[in-house]
Design an enzyme around this catalytic site. Structure first.
Site, PDB file in Angstrom:
ATOM      1  N   CYS A 134       0.895  -1.342   0.119  1.00  0.00           N
ATOM      2  CA  CYS A 134      -0.061   0.001   0.075  1.00  0.00           C
ATOM      3  C   CYS A 134       0.835   1.344   0.128  1.00  0.00           C
ATOM      4  CB  CYS A 134      -0.794  -0.003   1.077  1.00  0.00           C
ATOM      5  SG  CYS A 134      -2.381  -0.937   1.027  1.00  0.00           S
ATOM      6  N   HIS A 143      -0.373 -10.465  -4.427  1.00  0.00           N
ATOM      7  CA  HIS A 143       0.496  -9.947  -5.634  1.00  0.00           C
ATOM      8  C   HIS A 143       0.638 -11.246  -6.533  1.00  0.00           C
ATOM      9  CE1 HIS A 143       2.645 -11.137  -2.106  1.00  0.00           C
ATOM     10  NE2 HIS A 143       3.466 -11.771  -2.876  1.00  0.00           N
TER      11      HIS A 143
HETATM   12  P1  AMP Z   1       5.755 -13.520  -1.380  1.00  0.00           P
HETATM   13  O1  AMP Z   1       6.639 -14.484  -0.716  1.00  0.00           O
HETATM   14  O2  AMP Z   1       5.016 -14.002  -2.459  1.00  0.00           O
HETATM   15  O3  AMP Z   1       4.862 -12.691  -0.229  1.00  0.00           O
HETATM   16  O4  AMP Z   1       6.522 -12.493  -2.327  1.00  0.00           O
HETATM   17  C1  AMP Z   1       6.754 -10.855  -1.716  1.00  0.00           C
HETATM   18  C2  AMP Z   1       7.748 -10.582  -2.850  1.00  0.00           C
HETATM   19  O5  AMP Z   1       7.757  -9.024  -2.575  1.00  0.00           O
HETATM   20  C3  AMP Z   1       9.214 -10.928  -2.702  1.00  0.00           C
HETATM   21  O6  AMP Z   1       9.328 -11.602  -4.005  1.00  0.00           O
HETATM   22  C4  AMP Z   1      10.038  -9.841  -2.279  1.00  0.00           C
HETATM   23  O7  AMP Z   1      11.204  -9.612  -3.028  1.00  0.00           O
HETATM   24  C5  AMP Z   1       9.079  -8.654  -2.739  1.00  0.00           C
HETATM   25  N1  AMP Z   1       9.121  -7.421  -2.262  1.00  0.00           N
HETATM   26  C6  AMP Z   1       9.145  -6.859  -0.829  1.00  0.00           C
HETATM   27  N2  AMP Z   1       9.495  -5.837  -0.636  1.00  0.00           N
HETATM   28  C7  AMP Z   1       9.537  -5.121  -1.937  1.00  0.00           C
HETATM   29  C8  AMP Z   1       9.566  -3.719  -2.269  1.00  0.00           C
HETATM   30  N3  AMP Z   1       9.737  -2.883  -1.206  1.00  0.00           N
HETATM   31  N4  AMP Z   1       9.600  -3.577  -3.561  1.00  0.00           N
HETATM   32  C9  AMP Z   1       9.440  -4.529  -4.309  1.00  0.00           C
HETATM   33  N5  AMP Z   1       9.496  -5.814  -4.215  1.00  0.00           N
HETATM   34  C10 AMP Z   1       9.175  -6.269  -2.904  1.00  0.00           C
HETATM   35 ZN    ZN Z   2      -1.783  -3.308   1.187  1.00  0.00          ZN
END
Ligand code: AMP
Ligand code: ZN
Length: 116
Positions: free
Chosen positions: A9, A102
């Protein structure tokens, strides 16, 4: 998790930086900060929905858009012909770390059969 504490968010609200590759009223896509492949983009709805199990009739109308945006990004990134993978992790056993739903768009190399 409250949406005030949600990192995605904050990305939507431009409170923390990200490399945005697509944005409209409904969804936003940005580069994953820790890519596992040459192309690794996250596509998310702007509405704070925590995970797949929180989807319902009212809040799920954005879903087709995710796939259309994935196609657009795949084209921009030059991976539409060779293919890619779209992955959604849900909950603890699914390996979900960020609790804002996501869609990982991953490609740019031959992916192993078991990834994520
Ligand atoms: P999940 O394990 O499916 O919840 O994936 C979360 C993803 O978000 C991981 O691939 C992280 O590298 C990515 N992530 C976490 N923080 C950020 C951020 N600030 N900007 C871009 N990607 C992020
Ligand atoms: Zn959110």
């Amino acid at each position: 998790m409250k949406k005030e504490d949600c990192i995605f968010c904050k990305i939507i609200n431009k409170e923390i930086p990200s490399t945005i590759v697509y944005e409209d009223d409904e969804v936003i896509a940005f580069e994953d900060i820790n890519p596992i492949a040459p192309v690794h983009v996250l596509i998310i709805p702007k509405e704070h929905i925590e995970m797949v199990t929180e989807l319902n009739e009212e809040n799920s109308k954005f879903l087709p858009k995710i796939y259309l945006v994935a196609n657009k990004i795949a084209e921009i990134k030059g991976i539409k012909e060779k293919g890619f993978r779209i992955i959604v992790n849900c909950g603890e056993d699914g390996g979900q770390e960020v609790h804002h739903i996501h869609f990982h768009l991953i490609g740019g190399k031959k992916l192993p059969v078991n990834v994520l």
